[in-house]
Design an enzyme around this catalytic site. Sequence first.
Site, mmCIF file in Angstrom:
data_model
loop_
_atom_site.group_PDB
_atom_site.id
_atom_site.type_symbol
_atom_site.label_atom_id
_atom_site.label_comp_id
_atom_site.label_asym_id
_atom_site.label_seq_id
_atom_site.Cartn_x
_atom_site.Cartn_y
_atom_site.Cartn_z
ATOM 1 N N ASN A 1 0.848 -1.190 0.000
ATOM 2 C CA ASN A 1 0.000 0.000 0.000
ATOM 3 C C ASN A 1 0.884 1.241 0.000
ATOM 4 O O ASN A 1 0.570 2.243 0.636
ATOM 5 C CB ASN A 1 -0.904 -0.028 1.242
ATOM 6 C CG ASN A 1 -2.096 0.872 1.086
ATOM 7 O OD1 ASN A 1 -2.452 1.242 -0.040
ATOM 8 N ND2 ASN A 1 -2.704 1.263 2.186
ATOM 9 N N PHE B 1 5.004 -0.075 12.119
ATOM 10 C CA PHE B 1 3.828 0.515 11.454
ATOM 11 C C PHE B 1 3.182 -0.465 10.474
ATOM 12 O O PHE B 1 2.277 -0.082 9.737
ATOM 13 C CB PHE B 1 4.241 1.729 10.596
ATOM 14 C CG PHE B 1 5.018 2.791 11.312
ATOM 15 C CD1 PHE B 1 4.385 3.697 12.139
ATOM 16 C CD2 PHE B 1 6.388 2.896 11.134
ATOM 17 C CE1 PHE B 1 5.110 4.692 12.773
ATOM 18 C CE2 PHE B 1 7.115 3.891 11.771
ATOM 19 C CZ PHE B 1 6.472 4.786 12.601
ATOM 20 N N SER C 1 -4.182 2.193 18.089
ATOM 21 C CA SER C 1 -5.261 3.039 17.572
ATOM 22 C C SER C 1 -6.290 3.304 18.660
ATOM 23 O O SER C 1 -6.516 2.458 19.540
ATOM 24 C CB SER C 1 -5.930 2.289 16.411
ATOM 25 O OG SER C 1 -7.177 2.860 16.113
ATOM 26 N N ALA C 2 -6.942 4.441 18.546
ATOM 27 C CA ALA C 2 -8.046 4.770 19.460
ATOM 28 C C ALA C 2 -9.155 3.728 19.377
ATOM 29 O O ALA C 2 -9.990 3.639 20.272
ATOM 30 C CB ALA C 2 -8.599 6.143 19.108
ATOM 31 N N THR C 3 -9.151 2.946 18.325
ATOM 32 C CA THR C 3 -10.174 1.914 18.143
ATOM 33 C C THR C 3 -10.183 0.922 19.318
ATOM 34 O O THR C 3 -11.213 0.315 19.603
ATOM 35 C CB THR C 3 -9.962 1.184 16.795
ATOM 36 O OG1 THR C 3 -11.071 0.359 16.531
ATOM 37 C CG2 THR C 3 -8.720 0.328 16.780
ATOM 38 N N TYR D 1 -10.081 -5.322 12.154
ATOM 39 C CA TYR D 1 -8.907 -4.437 12.180
ATOM 40 C C TYR D 1 -8.647 -3.973 13.617
ATOM 41 O O TYR D 1 -7.542 -4.086 14.141
ATOM 42 C CB TYR D 1 -9.132 -3.224 11.255
ATOM 43 C CG TYR D 1 -8.327 -2.024 11.680
ATOM 44 C CD1 TYR D 1 -6.962 -1.973 11.461
ATOM 45 C CD2 TYR D 1 -8.927 -0.948 12.352
ATOM 46 C CE1 TYR D 1 -6.206 -0.893 11.901
ATOM 47 C CE2 TYR D 1 -8.189 0.127 12.785
ATOM 48 C CZ TYR D 1 -6.827 0.150 12.562
ATOM 49 O OH TYR D 1 -6.085 1.216 13.006
ATOM 50 N N LYS E 1 -5.498 -4.837 16.481
ATOM 51 C CA LYS E 1 -4.664 -3.867 17.219
ATOM 52 C C LYS E 1 -4.669 -4.190 18.716
ATOM 53 O O LYS E 1 -3.632 -4.130 19.374
ATOM 54 C CB LYS E 1 -5.187 -2.441 17.010
ATOM 55 C CG LYS E 1 -4.969 -1.903 15.613
ATOM 56 C CD LYS E 1 -3.523 -1.508 15.403
ATOM 57 C CE LYS E 1 -3.226 -1.182 13.959
ATOM 58 N NZ LYS E 1 -1.820 -1.012 13.652
ATOM 59 N N PHE F 1 -5.215 8.805 17.124
ATOM 60 C CA PHE F 1 -6.600 9.178 16.861
ATOM 61 C C PHE F 1 -6.765 9.244 15.335
ATOM 62 O O PHE F 1 -6.601 8.227 14.688
ATOM 63 C CB PHE F 1 -6.990 10.403 17.710
ATOM 64 C CG PHE F 1 -7.323 9.917 19.112
ATOM 65 C CD1 PHE F 1 -6.307 9.414 19.947
ATOM 66 C CD2 PHE F 1 -8.622 9.827 19.558
ATOM 67 C CE1 PHE F 1 -6.598 8.849 21.193
ATOM 68 C CE2 PHE F 1 -8.939 9.273 20.809
ATOM 69 C CZ PHE F 1 -7.923 8.786 21.615
ATOM 70 N N ASN G 1 -11.268 6.792 4.525
ATOM 71 C CA ASN G 1 -11.192 7.847 5.537
ATOM 72 C C ASN G 1 -11.619 9.190 4.971
ATOM 73 O O ASN G 1 -11.584 9.432 3.770
ATOM 74 C CB ASN G 1 -9.790 7.900 6.127
ATOM 75 C CG ASN G 1 -9.426 6.614 6.853
ATOM 76 O OD1 ASN G 1 -8.520 5.901 6.441
ATOM 77 N ND2 ASN G 1 -10.154 6.293 7.896
ATOM 78 N N ARG H 1 -22.751 5.278 9.084
ATOM 79 C CA ARG H 1 -21.963 4.104 8.685
ATOM 80 C C ARG H 1 -21.969 3.119 9.861
ATOM 81 O O ARG H 1 -21.673 3.528 10.998
ATOM 82 C CB ARG H 1 -20.531 4.554 8.366
ATOM 83 C CG ARG H 1 -19.602 3.448 7.925
ATOM 84 C CD ARG H 1 -18.263 3.990 7.435
ATOM 85 N NE ARG H 1 -17.506 4.691 8.477
ATOM 86 C CZ ARG H 1 -16.311 5.231 8.305
ATOM 87 N NH1 ARG H 1 -15.722 5.173 7.114
ATOM 88 N NH2 ARG H 1 -15.690 5.857 9.285
#
Length: 316
Positions: free
Chosen positions: A16, A61, A105-107, A130, A134, A159, A180, A273
């Site tokens: 990617n 990353f 991630s904030a997720t 996803y 994490k 974030f 995004n 969504r």
Amino acid sequence: LLQSNYKVVVLDNLVNSSESSIRRVEEISGRRIEFFKGDIRDYNFLDGVFSSQKFDAVLHFAGLKAVGEAINEPIKYYENNVLGSIQLFKVMQKYNTKSIIFSSSATVYGNSNNSPLKEDMPTGIPTNPYGRSKLVIENILADLYVSDPQWCITSLRYFNPVGAHKSGLIGEDPRGLPNNLLPFISQTAVGIHEKMFVFGNDYDTPDGTGIRDYIHVMDLASGHIRALEKYISKGGVHTINLGTGIGHSVLEVIHAFETVSAKTIPYDIIDRRPGDVGVCYADPSKANLELDWVANRGLIEMCKDTWRWQSQKLLL
Ligand code: UD1
């Protein structure tokens, strides 16, 4: 990292990304980067790189991050993100490189905590594979530390990273349809899409659209340097939010982008969504205090730098 005088070795499978971004980083920094093309899931590849030289730390990353794709292809996500991380940690252990900064991630806060989100809140159940990948990786890292306190582990919970380098030479270039918000807005501004869609205007927010904590990628980068400097040989498990602490709605972002680009961004409001929360922003006080770090680039600068990258990119 290069500007802070670190020697950097990059590993990427380029699924990617493109090698030209590495060359552009060399152009910006005036320094050479040693680059290995290969896959994090490939233990022998990693072993070859780690046997060639000694590393002080790893910034990890190497993860896939498209939520929709993760829902359709969970195995791909667990294989890349979780299995790939395990291979990396095994090789790090073998070569006694036990400092790692992991892009979390904030997720991981899930949907049950209210913003501002703080590191000591219980992690929730992320809404998709996803996000779950994490959280699993954060947990694996914490277990590694319990097994061997020589590990120095830092999970940086990002974030919503946006923006690009000031030069306009490097920035986000998602393949296919962007998921995004900012890439979608900027691609609409240059006419790649006729219009964009706002996912819901019935949230409990001032204009009804979702609120997020957008953080400029250059602030995010400086957060990594601070974390590296502070924790590289300290030991322990450190979990830090990287956010501004300020939330912006979807409509605010669209209007800020219209201002900086002098373009009209056509949009339709459609249903929410699935999996989205109304409001998500950080309490960044731990990073402010422990790392002496603040995100100081605001929404206008984020949009300006995204716009410079997007409009210049067509010429590269
Ligand atoms: C998403 C992921 C998150 C991941 C992050 C970075 C979800 C639930 N979360 O965050 O796990 O770490 O991306 O990759 O997907 N929006 C629109 N129209 C668009 C795109 C977005 O209105 O075309 C809205 C969203 O509803 C949201 C905001 O813009 O309110 C930001 O969305 P997005 O950029 O996708 O980020 P997140 O959903 O916050």
